[in-house]
Write an enzyme that holds these catalytic residues in place. Structure first.
Site, PDB file in Angstrom:
ATOM      1  N   LYS A  57       0.710  -1.390   0.143  1.00 38.07           N
ATOM      2  CA  LYS A  57       0.207   0.026   0.071  1.00 38.07           C
ATOM      3  C   LYS A  57       1.017   1.116   0.068  1.00 38.07           C
ATOM      4  O   LYS A  57       1.709   1.614   1.216  1.00 38.07           O
ATOM      5  CB  LYS A  57      -0.887  -0.042   1.222  1.00 38.07           C
ATOM      6  CG  LYS A  57      -1.815   1.345   1.492  1.00 38.07           C
ATOM      7  CD  LYS A  57      -2.461   1.422   2.599  1.00 38.07           C
ATOM      8  CE  LYS A  57      -2.822   2.743   2.927  1.00 38.07           C
ATOM      9  NZ  LYS A  57      -3.953   3.036   3.739  1.00 38.07           N
ATOM     10  N   GLY A  72      -8.241   9.231   9.236  1.00 39.73           N
ATOM     11  CA  GLY A  72      -8.617   9.294  10.839  1.00 39.73           C
ATOM     12  C   GLY A  72      -9.756  10.335  11.031  1.00 39.73           C
ATOM     13  O   GLY A  72      -9.994  10.460  12.150  1.00 39.73           O
ATOM     14  N   ALA A 103      -9.686   5.528   3.556  1.00 34.55           N
ATOM     15  CA  ALA A 103      -9.422   6.949   4.524  1.00 34.55           C
ATOM     16  C   ALA A 103     -10.634   7.633   4.443  1.00 34.55           C
ATOM     17  O   ALA A 103     -11.302   8.187   3.381  1.00 34.55           O
ATOM     18  CB  ALA A 103      -8.371   7.808   3.962  1.00 34.55           C
ATOM     19  N   GLY A 104     -10.973   8.046   5.732  1.00 30.31           N
ATOM     20  CA  GLY A 104     -12.190   9.071   6.069  1.00 30.31           C
ATOM     21  C   GLY A 104     -13.435   8.426   6.367  1.00 30.31           C
ATOM     22  O   GLY A 104     -14.399   8.999   6.934  1.00 30.31           O
ATOM     23  N   ALA A 143      -9.445   1.693   8.921  1.00 32.16           N
ATOM     24  CA  ALA A 143      -8.950   1.462  10.158  1.00 32.16           C
ATOM     25  C   ALA A 143      -9.624   1.849  11.165  1.00 32.16           C
ATOM     26  O   ALA A 143     -10.372   1.362  12.210  1.00 32.16           O
ATOM     27  CB  ALA A 143      -7.416   1.490  10.001  1.00 32.16           C
ATOM     28  N   SER A 144      -9.381   3.481  11.590  1.00 32.17           N
ATOM     29  CA  SER A 144      -9.798   4.203  12.596  1.00 32.17           C
ATOM     30  C   SER A 144     -11.343   3.802  12.836  1.00 32.17           C
ATOM     31  O   SER A 144     -11.522   3.816  14.189  1.00 32.17           O
ATOM     32  CB  SER A 144      -9.507   5.589  12.476  1.00 32.17           C
ATOM     33  OG  SER A 144      -8.286   5.815  12.079  1.00 32.17           O
TER      34      SER A 144
END
Lengths: 296, 66
Positions: free
Chosen positions: A137, A198, A224-225, A246-247
């Site tokens: 990645k 995040g 992301a986001g 992830a987050s």
């Protein structure tokens, strides 16, 4: 490939996806036929020549505990999990890796924290050595506050890594033109952000994500986001092939439950995409016929 | 001899190899990568790669990450 619209009476079909198939295909446009064909084939997600049944990629950053990680990985149904390389600490020997090995997921090393093509290429080479995979990645950050990608360095790094035989999954902005340049450079997937890493702000420019999806022939992974389940569903409805987050899971109050929510959101969004949503209208369109309406 | 390992000065025995360094700094890790002066040292070369004074070494291992 067989014509998906052709009636097939060769076997009884079970499951709601296949109920009334012949009726459903009536009047299908040519555009929708391939989507239905994929659905009927179990809708596999092919990335870098590998086939996955899960369209949810999970990042491990921010996990509160190894137990939470293990539960979240399991609940998410993910088959591809990102990891990072950092200076070794003897005390942390193997812990995260043991969880991921037990889960049987494929590892996707990232180049998180790199700011130049040179750093990212070196990190990818090290990751290949450590993990025994040429998948990476690719992440090249251009700004500390927003962690937005540096387009110039990203493209440079992508070209070099592709030339070195890496399977490059490029974390990028939602710019369709840059996405096309990355795909042209040989990236195996283009991974546009919905909003900063995040931030949990969701998909700030759905139109760009849809345009990017149209602009490239490689898989598009919304990366992301994502803040909550509806964001993940929207990504899939826009035509993304998968979602990487992830987050949203690791920092949720209950990561395991959120992982399950994300799994179902990705599946629901994918099905909605394949099903073909109704057009938006300015005014109502009655769902109940006016024909035969009694005069009262 | 003096080298730099993960940003800190370290004293290693003369003739130490990358394999010695890994055994010392990353015991118990089975997925380790080493950079020597910015370039990756393939695992297959660890035992044959002798360190030289002033080398800048990075010994890396997997961790959680996005």
């Amino acid at each position: 490939m067989k014509d998906p619209r052709a009636p097939d009476h060769s076997q009884a079909r079970g499951g709601p996806l296949h109920a009334g198939r012949e009726d459903r295909t009536e009047g299908l446009t040519q555009d929708l036929a391939p989507a239905l064909a994929r659905e009927e084939a179990g809708d596999p997600f092919v990335l870098g020549g590998e086939t996955f049944t899960s369209r949810l990629l999970l990042g491990t950053g921010g996990v509160p505990s190894l137990e939470a990680l293990e539960a979240a990985v399991h609940a998410s149904g993910t088959q591809l999990v990102t990891v990072a390389l950092r200076r070794v600490e003897a005390s942390a020997a193997g812990s995260v890796m043991q969880v991921l090995d037990r889960a049987g997921v494929r590892l996707l090393p990232n180049t998180a924290g790199c700011h130049t093509a040179r750093e990212a290429v070196r990190t990818a080479r090290l990751a290949r050595e450590a993990f025994g995979t040429d998948w990476v990645k690719l992440e090249v950050i251009g700004d500390e506050r927003t962690l937005l990608p540096d387009a110039v360095e990203l493209l440079d790094a992508a070209e070099e890594l592709v030339a070195e035989g890496f399977t490059v999954l490029a974390y990028t902005t939602d710019d369709p033109v840059l996405g096309r340049r990355l795909a042209d450079a040989g990236c195996a997937a283009v991974m546009p952000l919905g909003s900063p890493i995040g931030s949990g702000l969701g998909i700030r420019n759905p139109h760009n994500v849809a345009l990017l999806r149209e602009a490239v022939d490689v898989p598009v992974v919304l990366d992301a986001g994502i803040g909550t389940a509806s964001d993940a569903a929207l990504a899939m409805e826009l035509g993304c092939d998968a979602v990487l987050l992830a987050s949203a899971v690791t920092r949720a109050r209950d990561p395991e439950r959120m992982a399950l929510a994300m799994r179902q959101a990705v599946e629901g969004g994918r099905l909605a995409r394949l099903a073909g949503r109704i057009p938006r209208r300015w005014h109502a369109e009655a769902s109940t016929s006016f024909e035969g309406l009694p005069a009262l | 001899m003096q080298v730099t390992v993960n940003g800190e000065t370290a004293e290693l025995a003369d003739g130490a190899t990358v394999a010695d360094l890994v055994a010392h700094r990353a015991p118990g890790h089975d997925r380790v990568a080493v950079a020597r002066n910015g370039d990756v040292v393939p695992r297959s070369s660890w035992a044959a790669t002798a360190l030289t004074p002033g080398d800048a070494l990075e010994v890396l291992a997997p961790t959680a990450g996005g």
